[in-house]
Design an enzyme around this catalytic site. Sequence first.
Site, mmCIF file in Angstrom:
data_model
loop_
_atom_site.group_PDB
_atom_site.id
_atom_site.type_symbol
_atom_site.label_atom_id
_atom_site.label_comp_id
_atom_site.label_asym_id
_atom_site.label_seq_id
_atom_site.Cartn_x
_atom_site.Cartn_y
_atom_site.Cartn_z
ATOM 1 N N LYS A 279 -2.307 -6.680 5.460
ATOM 2 C CA LYS A 279 -1.040 -6.720 4.729
ATOM 3 C C LYS A 279 0.105 -6.400 5.678
ATOM 4 C CE LYS A 279 -3.024 -5.465 0.283
ATOM 5 N NZ LYS A 279 -2.552 -6.311 -0.769
ATOM 6 N N PRO B 246 0.836 -1.205 0.000
ATOM 7 C CA PRO B 246 0.000 0.000 0.000
ATOM 8 C C PRO B 246 0.870 1.255 0.000
ATOM 9 C CG PRO B 246 -0.743 -1.548 1.674
ATOM 10 C CD PRO B 246 0.574 -2.036 1.167
#
Length: 114
Positions: free
Chosen positions: A34, A2
């Site tokens: 994540k 991200p």
Amino acid sequence: MPLLSVLTNQDVDPEARGELLQLASQQVSKALGKSEDYFMASLQAGQAMRFGGSEEPAAVFELKALGLPAEKADELTRILCELSSNVLKVEKSRTYVTFENVERGMWGWNDKVF
């Protein structure tokens, strides 16, 4: 992987800058499931911005990721608006959050693409 980009017209002191980036890294990574090892965040403060016809404090958070699930948008918006309000001192009603789901093969790192 991200990537969070934050723009605001507020001046942000170094302590608040560090707090914002740390909390965003932890909270967004957790919400997405994540690893924080691949999370990147940047902050551009003191930007010329006009929102809603005024130059009062405002911010925009732009989140890009591979496989960004649309069903997480509400939760992520709440997280980022809270950070905007609590750390940047920007009202939630003067904060935009945008999302971009990047296709596999269109994100590079370490000499290759994911």
